[in-house]
Motif scaffolding. Structure first.
Motif, PDB file in Angstrom:
ATOM      1  N   THR A   1       0.835  -1.199   0.000  1.00 31.78           N
ATOM      2  CA  THR A   1       0.000   0.000   0.000  1.00 31.78           C
ATOM      3  C   THR A   1       0.871   1.251   0.000  1.00 31.78           C
ATOM      4  O   THR A   1       0.637   2.188  -0.776  1.00 31.78           O
TER       5      THR A   1
ATOM      6  N   LYS B   1     -10.531   0.850   5.726  1.00 27.09           N
ATOM      7  CA  LYS B   1     -10.231   2.252   6.061  1.00 27.09           C
ATOM      8  C   LYS B   1     -11.406   2.996   6.679  1.00 27.09           C
ATOM      9  O   LYS B   1     -11.248   4.100   7.145  1.00 27.09           O
ATOM     10  N   THR B   2     -12.594   2.427   6.706  1.00 32.40           N
ATOM     11  CA  THR B   2     -13.759   3.174   7.175  1.00 32.40           C
ATOM     12  C   THR B   2     -14.430   2.572   8.408  1.00 32.40           C
ATOM     13  O   THR B   2     -15.481   3.025   8.806  1.00 32.40           O
TER      14      THR B   2
ATOM     15  N   PHE C   1      -5.491  11.386   9.063  1.00 34.58           N
ATOM     16  CA  PHE C   1      -5.812  10.459  10.153  1.00 34.58           C
ATOM     17  C   PHE C   1      -5.114  10.882  11.446  1.00 34.58           C
ATOM     18  O   PHE C   1      -5.742  10.963  12.501  1.00 34.58           O
TER      19      PHE C   1
ATOM     20  N   ALA D   1      -4.057  10.659   3.296  1.00 35.73           N
ATOM     21  CA  ALA D   1      -4.989   9.967   4.191  1.00 35.73           C
ATOM     22  C   ALA D   1      -4.348   9.752   5.563  1.00 35.73           C
ATOM     23  O   ALA D   1      -4.996   9.968   6.594  1.00 35.73           O
TER      24      ALA D   1
ATOM     25  N   GLY E   1      -8.183   1.490  12.479  1.00 43.04           N
ATOM     26  CA  GLY E   1      -6.938   2.227  12.702  1.00 43.04           C
ATOM     27  C   GLY E   1      -7.002   3.068  13.961  1.00 43.04           C
ATOM     28  O   GLY E   1      -6.052   3.108  14.748  1.00 43.04           O
TER      29      GLY E   1
END
Length: 149
Positions: free
Chosen positions: A23, A82-83, A120, A116, A87
């Protein structure tokens, strides 16, 4: 979801970190592998964790390593989805563990181009600081800190 301390050489850890590296490579052009030594999170006052879903599926990982008596560095933060808040849960867990280990501050580095990740960390209370250590003269890097106390 449960978050469990693991060895960074654990099979699930290797799979997650390989996915993270791919990634990062696609976003930044750099896998980040050269910035992480698994031995750094196997010393006293360090840890590596994996988040697992209900079906024991590994969902993400993260680590902290000591910089000095008061500061630990966040390493290998990754969440597959990611949603779903994975994290954030991992990061909050690392912050809590860092406090338990006696740290007052966390530092971390990401790449400026990784918007991103930058967003974050800012959303989670991290403030940009001058680049430190090996990132000091790297214009592609952006460093953050969060005071835990």
């Amino acid at each position: 979801m449960k978050i469990i301390k693991k060895n960074p050489t654990d099979h699930d850890a290797i799979i997650l970190m390989d996915e993270l590296s791919k990634t990062l490579e696609s976003i930044t052009g750099n896998s980040g592998k050269n910035s992480f030594d698994p031995r750094d999170v196997c010393v006293p006052r360090s840890l590596f964790v994996i988040a697992y879903g209900e079906g024991e599926e590994p969902l993400g990982c993260g680590a902290i390593r000591p910089i000095d008596d008061n500061i630990a560095e966040v390493k290998r933060m990754f969440a597959k989805a990611k949603t779903k808040g994975i994290g954030t849960k991992i990061l909050l867990h690392l912050e809590s563990e860092a406090l338990e280990l006696g740290y007052s501050t966390l530092w971390l580095e990401t790449r400026v181009i990784n918007r991103a990740a930058v967003a974050f960390y800012k959303k989670n209370g991290y403030i940009q600081i001058p680049n430190y250590g090996k990132y000091k003269d790297n214009s592609k890097a952006i460093c953050f800190e969060k005071k835990l106390l």
